[in-house]
Design an enzyme around this catalytic site. Structure first.
Site, PDB file in Angstrom:
ATOM      1  CG  ASP A 138      -1.994   1.062   1.188  1.00 38.85           C
ATOM      2  OD1 ASP A 138      -1.803   2.082   0.495  1.00 38.85           O
ATOM      3  OD2 ASP A 138      -3.031   0.885   1.858  1.00 38.85           O
ATOM      4  NE  ARG A 140      -4.429   3.421   0.149  1.00 43.15           N
ATOM      5  CZ  ARG A 140      -5.570   2.879   0.576  1.00 43.15           C
ATOM      6  NH1 ARG A 140      -6.716   3.425   0.228  1.00 43.15           N
ATOM      7  NH2 ARG A 140      -5.548   1.797   1.327  1.00 43.15           N
TER       8      ARG A 140
END
Length: 212
Positions: A138, A140
């Site tokens: 991930d 982000r």
């Protein structure tokens, strides 16, 4: 001063405009849509002020990562589209902000996300597929989200999310998460494995039904 100490410089509001919203199921509302200057990643993220956000002592906030396939085309491989629809109504009722973040595919981009889908069709889960493509599980980063909230005067929020990483990052960036509010469960035959993996792998707070 606080922004400097946290390593995140201040952002500013660039434009604000009222936009009427309508969803395929008939739900309608309006949003004050904000654009920004000085965001750390240089992307064109948006904040939607919904309901009576000005009077909300602790606004309800959802950082929603852009998902073209789910938000626009109604893909059943994820729960992004239904979460977006749910969030707009709940935030309108409570007063707060939906942050629409340009972080397609957990930050890896649209083409790479579709490459990951192909690997998932061959047996990998969503996190394994990202790693196989040379990305992080991930990627982000919510620094821009923290900048946006602070530019809007929202440094204390109720967070509408099942993802514990969002709360951890925002807290570390100086946005106080006073409450974590889970979204509903948007389960389909096509996304059951995807949701189950989010629960088991990254401890998302999704109350999936127990298989009989």
């Amino acid at each position: 001063m606080a922004d400097t100490m946290l390593g995140v410089r201040p952002a500013g509001v660039r434009t604000r405009v009222t936009v009427p919203l309508a969803f395929p199921d008939g739900y309608r509302t309006s949003a004050e849509v904000f654009t920004f200057t000085g965001l750390v990643d240089g992307k064109e993220h948006l904040a939607l002020g919904l309901g009576d956000w000005r009077s909300a002592a602790t606004p309800l906030v959802r950082p929603h990562s852009e998902c073209l396939t789910g938000d626009v085309f109604g893909s059943q491989r994820c729960d992004c589209g239904p979460q977006l629809r749910e969030a707009v109504e709940r935030i309108t009722d409570a007063g707060g902000f939906l942050l629409y973040l340009r972080q397609e595919g957990r930050g890896i981009g649209l083409y790479a996300k579709l490459d990951a889908y192909a690997l998932q069709d061959a047996g990998m889960d969503t996190y394994e597929a990202n790693l196989a493509l040379g990305h992080g599980e991930d990627e982000r980063d919510y620094a821009a989200a923290a900048q946006m909230l602070r530019a809007l005067g929202a440094d204390r929020i109720r967070l509408l999310s099942n993802n514990p990483d969002k709360a951890l990052q925002l807290d570390a960036l100086g946005v106080q998460v006073e409450e974590r509010v889970p979204t509903g469960v948007h389960l389909s035959a096509a996304n059951a494995r995807y949701l189950s993996t989010k629960v088991s792998h990254t401890r998302h707070t999704i109350e999936l039904p127990i298989a009989s």
